[in-house]
Design a protein around this motif. Structure first.
Motif, PDB file in Angstrom:
ATOM      1  N   THR A 193       0.835  -1.189   0.000  1.00  0.00           N
ATOM      2  CA  THR A 193       0.000   0.000   0.000  1.00  0.00           C
ATOM      3  C   THR A 193       0.876   1.249   0.000  1.00  0.00           C
ATOM      4  O   THR A 193       2.097   1.179   0.158  1.00  0.00           O
ATOM      5  CB  THR A 193      -0.893   0.026   1.249  1.00  0.00           C
ATOM      6  OG1 THR A 193      -0.051   0.124   2.414  1.00  0.00           O
ATOM      7  CG2 THR A 193      -1.737  -1.244   1.346  1.00  0.00           C
ATOM      8  N   LEU A 194       0.252   2.418  -0.146  1.00  0.00           N
ATOM      9  CA  LEU A 194       0.994   3.668  -0.046  1.00  0.00           C
ATOM     10  C   LEU A 194       1.661   3.808   1.323  1.00  0.00           C
ATOM     11  O   LEU A 194       2.783   4.316   1.433  1.00  0.00           O
ATOM     12  CB  LEU A 194       0.060   4.852  -0.293  1.00  0.00           C
ATOM     13  CG  LEU A 194      -0.187   5.247  -1.746  1.00  0.00           C
ATOM     14  CD1 LEU A 194      -1.239   6.344  -1.811  1.00  0.00           C
ATOM     15  CD2 LEU A 194       1.094   5.707  -2.420  1.00  0.00           C
ATOM     16  N   ASN A 195       0.978   3.357   2.370  1.00  0.00           N
ATOM     17  CA  ASN A 195       1.566   3.416   3.704  1.00  0.00           C
ATOM     18  C   ASN A 195       2.835   2.578   3.783  1.00  0.00           C
ATOM     19  O   ASN A 195       3.859   3.007   4.328  1.00  0.00           O
ATOM     20  CB  ASN A 195       0.564   2.950   4.755  1.00  0.00           C
ATOM     21  CG  ASN A 195      -0.568   3.931   4.957  1.00  0.00           C
ATOM     22  OD1 ASN A 195      -0.441   5.108   4.639  1.00  0.00           O
ATOM     23  ND2 ASN A 195      -1.698   3.449   5.464  1.00  0.00           N
ATOM     24  N   SER A 196       2.787   1.376   3.236  1.00  0.00           N
ATOM     25  CA  SER A 196       3.971   0.527   3.274  1.00  0.00           C
ATOM     26  C   SER A 196       5.075   1.081   2.383  1.00  0.00           C
ATOM     27  O   SER A 196       6.261   0.939   2.682  1.00  0.00           O
ATOM     28  CB  SER A 196       3.614  -0.909   2.857  1.00  0.00           C
ATOM     29  OG  SER A 196       3.186  -0.972   1.507  1.00  0.00           O
ATOM     30  N   LEU A 197       4.700   1.728   1.275  1.00  0.00           N
ATOM     31  CA  LEU A 197       5.709   2.315   0.396  1.00  0.00           C
ATOM     32  C   LEU A 197       6.503   3.395   1.120  1.00  0.00           C
ATOM     33  O   LEU A 197       7.728   3.480   0.971  1.00  0.00           O
ATOM     34  CB  LEU A 197       5.059   2.903  -0.862  1.00  0.00           C
ATOM     35  CG  LEU A 197       6.015   3.612  -1.827  1.00  0.00           C
ATOM     36  CD1 LEU A 197       7.050   2.650  -2.385  1.00  0.00           C
ATOM     37  CD2 LEU A 197       5.237   4.274  -2.967  1.00  0.00           C
ATOM     38  N   ILE A 338       3.945  10.841  -4.307  1.00  0.00           N
ATOM     39  CA  ILE A 338       5.154  11.672  -4.284  1.00  0.00           C
ATOM     40  C   ILE A 338       5.591  11.949  -2.848  1.00  0.00           C
ATOM     41  O   ILE A 338       6.795  12.017  -2.548  1.00  0.00           O
ATOM     42  CB  ILE A 338       4.908  12.977  -5.052  1.00  0.00           C
ATOM     43  CG1 ILE A 338       4.825  12.687  -6.558  1.00  0.00           C
ATOM     44  CG2 ILE A 338       5.996  14.005  -4.777  1.00  0.00           C
ATOM     45  CD1 ILE A 338       4.371  13.864  -7.388  1.00  0.00           C
ATOM     46  N   ALA A 339       4.634  12.066  -1.950  1.00  0.00           N
ATOM     47  CA  ALA A 339       4.953  12.343  -0.548  1.00  0.00           C
ATOM     48  C   ALA A 339       5.717  11.202   0.116  1.00  0.00           C
ATOM     49  O   ALA A 339       6.344  11.406   1.164  1.00  0.00           O
ATOM     50  CB  ALA A 339       3.667  12.628   0.233  1.00  0.00           C
ATOM     51  N   THR A 340       5.716  10.001  -0.480  1.00  0.00           N
ATOM     52  CA  THR A 340       6.471   8.875   0.083  1.00  0.00           C
ATOM     53  C   THR A 340       7.959   8.976  -0.213  1.00  0.00           C
ATOM     54  O   THR A 340       8.750   8.219   0.347  1.00  0.00           O
ATOM     55  CB  THR A 340       5.959   7.543  -0.485  1.00  0.00           C
ATOM     56  OG1 THR A 340       6.304   7.442  -1.877  1.00  0.00           O
ATOM     57  CG2 THR A 340       4.458   7.403  -0.301  1.00  0.00           C
ATOM     58  N   SER A 341       8.348   9.865  -1.139  1.00  0.00           N
ATOM     59  CA  SER A 341       9.731  10.033  -1.604  1.00  0.00           C
ATOM     60  C   SER A 341      10.196   8.925  -2.533  1.00  0.00           C
ATOM     61  O   SER A 341      11.385   8.855  -2.870  1.00  0.00           O
ATOM     62  CB  SER A 341      10.711  10.169  -0.427  1.00  0.00           C
ATOM     63  OG  SER A 341      10.420  11.336   0.327  1.00  0.00           O
ATOM     64  N   ALA A 342       9.301   8.033  -2.951  1.00  0.00           N
ATOM     65  CA  ALA A 342       9.663   7.050  -3.973  1.00  0.00           C
ATOM     66  C   ALA A 342       9.910   7.777  -5.296  1.00  0.00           C
ATOM     67  O   ALA A 342       9.317   8.824  -5.562  1.00  0.00           O
ATOM     68  CB  ALA A 342       8.546   6.027  -4.135  1.00  0.00           C
ATOM     69  N   ASN A 343      10.790   7.210  -6.111  1.00  0.00           N
ATOM     70  CA  ASN A 343      11.146   7.886  -7.366  1.00  0.00           C
ATOM     71  C   ASN A 343      10.755   7.084  -8.605  1.00  0.00           C
ATOM     72  O   ASN A 343      11.154   7.427  -9.713  1.00  0.00           O
ATOM     73  CB  ASN A 343      12.642   8.196  -7.390  1.00  0.00           C
ATOM     74  CG  ASN A 343      13.515   6.959  -7.292  1.00  0.00           C
ATOM     75  OD1 ASN A 343      13.019   5.837  -7.186  1.00  0.00           O
ATOM     76  ND2 ASN A 343      14.830   7.150  -7.326  1.00  0.00           N
ATOM     77  N   TYR A 344       9.997   6.015  -8.400  1.00  0.00           N
ATOM     78  CA  TYR A 344       9.585   5.172  -9.532  1.00  0.00           C
ATOM     79  C   TYR A 344       8.136   4.770  -9.313  1.00  0.00           C
ATOM     80  O   TYR A 344       7.739   4.425  -8.196  1.00  0.00           O
ATOM     81  CB  TYR A 344      10.473   3.930  -9.619  1.00  0.00           C
ATOM     82  CG  TYR A 344      10.394   3.175 -10.932  1.00  0.00           C
ATOM     83  CD1 TYR A 344      10.804   3.765 -12.120  1.00  0.00           C
ATOM     84  CD2 TYR A 344       9.939   1.864 -10.980  1.00  0.00           C
ATOM     85  CE1 TYR A 344      10.752   3.069 -13.323  1.00  0.00           C
ATOM     86  CE2 TYR A 344       9.894   1.162 -12.179  1.00  0.00           C
ATOM     87  CZ  TYR A 344      10.298   1.771 -13.341  1.00  0.00           C
ATOM     88  OH  TYR A 344      10.249   1.081 -14.541  1.00  0.00           O
TER      89      TYR A 344
END
Length: 376
Positions: A193-197, A338-344
Motif C-alpha cells: 500500500t501507499l503506507n507501506s511504500l 510523491i509524498a512517500t519520496s519514492a522515485n519510480y
C-alpha cells in the motif's frame, strides 16, 4: 519521477494466445512512444494461470524488435528454475537484441513452484540454489572465463562467449524486500500500500546509504529506484472506472491465488499449506539461513491483508493496492505517492479480465493527462 509497467499477461476469455501476444506488443509500442521507462514482466509456471509468458526471454525478444527506447525487464527471473550459464547467454543475447535496453529482476520464487517444476522443494535447497545462480550469473556476465565451485554448480575456466552490452552487467532489480535490494545494490519494487511504500522507501534509502555511501549510485552509475506496483483503471469518470475495475480485481485475485491452491489441495500437498514462521499459508517452511528481513507470503492471503490494513475510505482505492478513477482522482493519488519520496511509479494496466480496449484507454489517459505533470 520515472514510470514503468508491471505485467503478468493473463488469459483473456475467447481470445487466442497469438492475439493476446500481438495486442500486448501493441501496448508495448504505446509505452515506448509515450516515454515509459521500462516494461517489467513476471515469471510464473503451470499450474499458475496468470502468466501466459512463462518464458520472459522469448516474449521480450519479440518486444525488442517492436520498441526503441523502452527498457525490457524480466521481473523476476525465478533463479532456482534457471541454469546460470543459459541465463548468462540469453541475457547477453537480449541485451544485444535490444541495443542495451535489458534490465534484470531476480528472485527465488516459492518452493511450491519448484515442486511442480520437478525440483527439490526443500526451502533451504531452494534458497541456496537462488544464491548460487545469482552469484554465477553475475560472475559470468562480467568475466571472460568463469570458474566456480559451489554446491549446485561447478565450472572450471569456462569461456564466456557472449557478454552483454551494458557493463559490468545490466541493472538489477529485487522485488518485495527493500532492505535486501539496498544491501545488494539493486533497484526495488514494493508490493503493498501507499503506507507501506513510505516505510519501505525510508528503509531502502537508509540501508543504501549505510551500505554504499550517502547518495551513491548503482554499479551502472544510475540513481537507485524504488517504487510500488499500482494496478489501475482510468476512465472519464470515477464511477465508470470503478464499474470496470471492481469485477476485474476479483478475477485478478482468483487468477493469482486459486489455481495453485486448488492443485496443491487436490494432491494433498500439506507441506505447502502451513508455515512455522508466522507467515501466510502455501509457502513452505522458512529456509534456515534466510535473513530475518525476508519473508515469503501467500499471494492471496497477502492481498486480504492489504484489504484489512488499508486506512483509505476513498472508493477509487480497491483492495488497498489498486486504483480506479478519473484523471483527477489519479492526480490526487499521485500527490500522496510523491509524498512517500519514492522515485519510480509502476503501473499495471491489464489484469484480471480487463480487455485490451480497457487497458489502452487507461494507457492513453495516463500518458496524456498524468505523466507530463510528473515525468523526470
Amino acid at each position: 519521477m520515472q514510470f514503468g509497467v508491471f505485467d503478468h499477461i493473463e488469459p483473456v476469455q475467447d481470445t487466442p494466445l497469438s492475439e493476446i501476444y500481438e495486442l500486448r506488443l501493441k501496448q508495448l509500442e504505446a509505452f515506448d512512444q509515450s516515454g515509459f521507462y521500462a516494461y517489467h514482466l513476471a515469471e510464473h509456471h503451470t499450474p499458475a494461470v496468470h502468466s501466459l509468458a512463462p518464458s520472459q526471454n522469448v516474449f521480450l525478444a519479440a518486444a525488442s524488435q517492436r520498441t526503441r527506447n523502452l527498457k525490457l525487464a524480466p521481473c523476476v527471473y525465478v533463479l532456482p528454475l534457471h541454469h546460470p550459464i543459459r541465463l548468462v547467454e540469453e541475457i547477453s543475447m537480449l541485451d544485444h537484441l535490444s541495443n542495451g535496453r535489458l534490465e534484470i529482476g531476480v528472485g527465488r520464487g516459492g518452493v511450491m513452484e519448484a515442486f511442480f517444476w520437478g525440483q527439490d522443494s526443500d526451502s533451504d535447497t531452494n534458497y541456496k540454489r537462488y544464491l548460487e545462480t545469482l552469484d554465477v550469473m553475475k560472475q559470468g556476465l562480467e568475466s571472460e572465463f568463469l570458474s566456480y565451485d559451489g554446491e549446485h554448480y561447478q565450472f572450471d575456466n569456462l569461456p564466456m562467449r557472449l557478454a552483454p552490452i551494458q557493463k559490468p552487467y545490466p541493472p538489477l532489480w529485487y522485488m518485495r524486500n527493500a532492505e535486501t535490494a539496498a544491501i545488494e545494490g539493486m533497484n526495488t519494487i514494493v508490493v503493498g500500500t501507499l503506507n507501506s511504500l513510505h516505510r519501505e522507501t525510508t528503509r531502502y534509502k537508509r540501508v543504501w546509504d549505510e551500505t554504499h555511501g550517502k547518495e551513491s549510485l548503482t554499479i551502472q552509475n544510475q540513481t537507485p529506484k524504488i517504487g510500488l506496483v499500482v494496478h489501475m483503471v482510468i476512465a472519464d469518470t470515477d464511477n465508470e472506472a470503478i464499474e470496470i475495475a471492481t469485477p476485474a480485481w476479483e478475477k485478478y485475485r482468483w487468477n493469482l491465488g486459486a489455481p495453485r491452491r486448488i492443485e496443491a489441495e487436490k494432491r494433498g500437498l500439506t507441506q505447502f499449506q502451513s508455515s512455522n514462521d508466522g507467515s501466510f499459508g502455501f509457502v513452505g517452511d522458512r529456509p534456515i539461513n534466510l535473513p530475518d528481513r525476508e519473508t515469503r507470503k501467500d499471494i492471496e492471503a497477502e492481498l486480504e491483508r492489504f484489504d484489512s490494513q488499508s486506512d483509505s475510505h476513498d472508493p477509487t482505492r480497491l483492495g488497498g493496492v489498486a486504483l480506479a478513477g478519473s484523471p483527477d482522482s489519479v492526480k490526487r493519488y499521485m500527490e500522496e505517492y510523491i509524498a512517500t519520496s519514492a522515485n519510480y511509479f509502476m503501473c499495471s494496466f491489464q489484469w484480471g479480465d480487463l480487455s485490451h480496449e480497457n487497458a489502452m484507454k487507461s494507457i492513453e489517459l495516463f500518458s496524456e493527462k498524468i505523466m507530463p505533470i510528473y515525468v523526470s
